[in-house]
Scaffold this active site. Sequence first.
Site, PDB file in Angstrom:
ATOM      1  N   SER A 142       0.871  -1.178   0.000  1.00  0.00           N
ATOM      2  CA  SER A 142       0.000   0.000   0.000  1.00  0.00           C
ATOM      3  C   SER A 142       0.906   1.225   0.000  1.00  0.00           C
ATOM      4  O   SER A 142       2.023   1.162   0.511  1.00  0.00           O
ATOM      5  CB  SER A 142      -0.862   0.002   1.263  1.00  0.00           C
ATOM      6  OG  SER A 142      -1.445   1.271   1.452  1.00  0.00           O
ATOM      7  N   TYR A 156      -1.311  -0.996  10.495  1.00  0.00           N
ATOM      8  CA  TYR A 156      -1.555  -1.430   9.115  1.00  0.00           C
ATOM      9  C   TYR A 156      -0.398  -0.977   8.210  1.00  0.00           C
ATOM     10  O   TYR A 156       0.146  -1.763   7.419  1.00  0.00           O
ATOM     11  CB  TYR A 156      -2.889  -0.841   8.647  1.00  0.00           C
ATOM     12  CG  TYR A 156      -3.202  -1.056   7.186  1.00  0.00           C
ATOM     13  CD1 TYR A 156      -3.592  -2.305   6.713  1.00  0.00           C
ATOM     14  CD2 TYR A 156      -3.114  -0.002   6.277  1.00  0.00           C
ATOM     15  CE1 TYR A 156      -3.880  -2.492   5.378  1.00  0.00           C
ATOM     16  CE2 TYR A 156      -3.407  -0.189   4.935  1.00  0.00           C
ATOM     17  CZ  TYR A 156      -3.784  -1.439   4.491  1.00  0.00           C
ATOM     18  OH  TYR A 156      -4.062  -1.622   3.167  1.00  0.00           O
TER      19      TYR A 156
HETATM   20  N1  NAP Z   1      -8.880  -0.988  -1.001  1.00  0.00           N
HETATM   21  C1  NAP Z   1      -7.924  -0.093  -1.028  1.00  0.00           C
HETATM   22  O1  NAP Z   1      -8.157   1.097  -1.238  1.00  0.00           O
HETATM   23  C2  NAP Z   1      -6.491  -0.503  -0.805  1.00  0.00           C
HETATM   24  C3  NAP Z   1      -5.497   0.480  -0.838  1.00  0.00           C
HETATM   25  C4  NAP Z   1      -4.168   0.109  -0.669  1.00  0.00           C
HETATM   26  C5  NAP Z   1      -3.842  -1.218  -0.499  1.00  0.00           C
HETATM   27  N2  NAP Z   1      -4.830  -2.154  -0.452  1.00  0.00           N
HETATM   28  C6  NAP Z   1      -4.419  -3.546  -0.269  1.00  0.00           C
HETATM   29  O2  NAP Z   1      -5.079  -4.337  -1.232  1.00  0.00           O
HETATM   30  C7  NAP Z   1      -5.414  -5.603  -0.674  1.00  0.00           C
HETATM   31  C8  NAP Z   1      -6.909  -5.837  -0.816  1.00  0.00           C
HETATM   32  O3  NAP Z   1      -7.612  -4.779  -0.176  1.00  0.00           O
HETATM   33  P1  NAP Z   1      -9.204  -4.794  -0.099  1.00  0.00           P
HETATM   34  O4  NAP Z   1      -9.638  -3.404   0.162  1.00  0.00           O
HETATM   35  O5  NAP Z   1      -9.728  -5.537  -1.246  1.00  0.00           O
HETATM   36  O6  NAP Z   1      -9.387  -5.647   1.245  1.00  0.00           O
HETATM   37  P2  NAP Z   1     -10.721  -6.253   1.866  1.00  0.00           P
HETATM   38  O7  NAP Z   1     -11.911  -5.858   1.067  1.00  0.00           O
HETATM   39  O8  NAP Z   1     -10.668  -5.936   3.323  1.00  0.00           O
HETATM   40  O9  NAP Z   1     -10.521  -7.812   1.661  1.00  0.00           O
HETATM   41  C9  NAP Z   1      -9.558  -8.486   2.399  1.00  0.00           C
HETATM   42  C10 NAP Z   1      -9.561  -9.933   1.986  1.00  0.00           C
HETATM   43  O10 NAP Z   1      -8.643 -10.629   2.831  1.00  0.00           O
HETATM   44  C11 NAP Z   1      -9.269 -11.805   3.306  1.00  0.00           C
HETATM   45  N3  NAP Z   1      -8.700 -12.152   4.603  1.00  0.00           N
HETATM   46  C12 NAP Z   1      -8.629 -11.396   5.721  1.00  0.00           C
HETATM   47  N4  NAP Z   1      -8.049 -12.087   6.709  1.00  0.00           N
HETATM   48  C13 NAP Z   1      -7.748 -13.315   6.206  1.00  0.00           C
HETATM   49  C14 NAP Z   1      -7.156 -14.481   6.741  1.00  0.00           C
HETATM   50  N5  NAP Z   1      -6.732 -14.542   8.026  1.00  0.00           N
HETATM   51  N6  NAP Z   1      -6.992 -15.556   5.942  1.00  0.00           N
HETATM   52  C15 NAP Z   1      -7.415 -15.527   4.651  1.00  0.00           C
HETATM   53  N7  NAP Z   1      -7.983 -14.447   4.080  1.00  0.00           N
HETATM   54  C16 NAP Z   1      -8.155 -13.362   4.857  1.00  0.00           C
HETATM   55  C17 NAP Z   1     -10.754 -11.451   3.385  1.00  0.00           C
HETATM   56  O11 NAP Z   1     -11.555 -12.593   3.229  1.00  0.00           O
HETATM   57  P3  NAP Z   1     -12.220 -13.443   4.417  1.00  0.00           P
HETATM   58  O12 NAP Z   1     -12.766 -12.458   5.400  1.00  0.00           O
HETATM   59  O13 NAP Z   1     -13.259 -14.234   3.688  1.00  0.00           O
HETATM   60  O14 NAP Z   1     -11.137 -14.297   4.978  1.00  0.00           O
HETATM   61  C18 NAP Z   1     -10.922 -10.592   2.146  1.00  0.00           C
HETATM   62  O15 NAP Z   1     -11.155 -11.388   1.017  1.00  0.00           O
HETATM   63  C19 NAP Z   1      -4.935  -5.578   0.770  1.00  0.00           C
HETATM   64  O16 NAP Z   1      -3.678  -6.198   0.863  1.00  0.00           O
HETATM   65  C20 NAP Z   1      -4.842  -4.109   1.088  1.00  0.00           C
HETATM   66  O17 NAP Z   1      -3.909  -3.834   2.099  1.00  0.00           O
HETATM   67  C21 NAP Z   1      -6.149  -1.833  -0.599  1.00  0.00           C
END
Ligand code: NAP
Length: 257
Positions: A142, A156
């Site tokens: 990120s 985070y």
């Molecule tokens: N969205 C943004 O704006 C943004 C910005 C910068 C970086 N990112 C990065 O992009 C990635 C995806 O972000 P997102 O916003 O799509 O996240 P999200 O919507 O919170 O989804 C997180 C995913 O991780 C899974 N997860 C969480 N804990 C887990 C565990 N212990 N074992 C297996 N799976 C697990 C969740 O599924 P379950 O709950 O079903 O396990 C879910 O599918 C992350 O690495 C985040 O740091 C996102």
Amino acid sequence: MQLFDLKGKTALITGASNGLGEQFARSLSSVGARVILVARRFDKLNDLALKLNNAKTIQMDVSDQQSVKSCFAELEKDGEKIDICVNNARIAILTPIFEEDDQNNFESIIQTNLMGVWYVTKAVKNYMKNHGIHGSIINIGSVNGDAFPYKEATAYATSKAAVIHMAKSFVTELSKYKIRINSIAPSLFHTPMTDHKLGTDQQRQEFAGKIPMGFVATPQDLDGALLLLASNAHSSYITRACITVDGGKSFGTSWGL
Ligand SMILES: NC(=O)c1ccc[n+]([C@@H]2O[C@H](COP(=O)([O-])OP(=O)(O)OC[C@H]3O[C@@H](n4cnc5c(N)ncnc54)[C@H](OP(=O)(O)O)[C@@H]3O)[C@@H](O)[C@H]2O)c1
């Protein structure tokens, strides 16, 4: 003409039950890869698998090394191969770091976002090594870990800095087996989890005003970086890189979200 072609390749995506992980799975599947969808919510994974070509689902808790080991044993038993691994699963608990239960929050964020990436990377490296696969591992970091930690997200941000650095540090070990490891550092993208920040036109307009490129990205805006790093044919000499995908945000002022 389709630029990227991953027919015959298999990609494992952690955190594929939601948000960006779901888009990564769709994107890899759209260029022909078999996708192995990983998360804890099996029903959500299965719903997604029905919409994709050639998908398999695995219920895995990345924060639990035993769960990771058993899932990889199952993949081995099923004769799967893994050419691409996207370390995407994360949790984000946004609280001021030194408040009462900060220790639990800090530890659980590190356990999932950092140790989870370590457990999966270790398992994937052994898998690729044992099968002679010259694969690609992509850590999803990120800009919070690379350039801008923002208020109440220091645990985070620490975890995200660590996975980006992990990709840089592991390169000597992994290169021995011709395994590449890189990261992608996105800024804020509109997903279900960020709907409270970007859900309204006004919020999107305000945020777009802080981005040099002047618009709020959608998850599809990460496709180029993902497919480039996933494709040996296009990035065989790219390892240890971190691609920032933020519309120029890291160049600007502080987050102020
Ligand atoms: N969205 C943004 O704006 C943004 C910005 C910068 C970086 N990112 C990065 O992009 C990635 C995806 O972000 P997102 O916003 O799509 O996240 P999200 O919507 O919170 O989804 C997180 C995913 O991780 C899974 N997860 C969480 N804990 C887990 C565990 N212990 N074992 C297996 N799976 C697990 C969740 O599924 P379950 O709950 O079903 O396990 C879910 O599918 C992350 O690495 C985040 O740091 C996102």
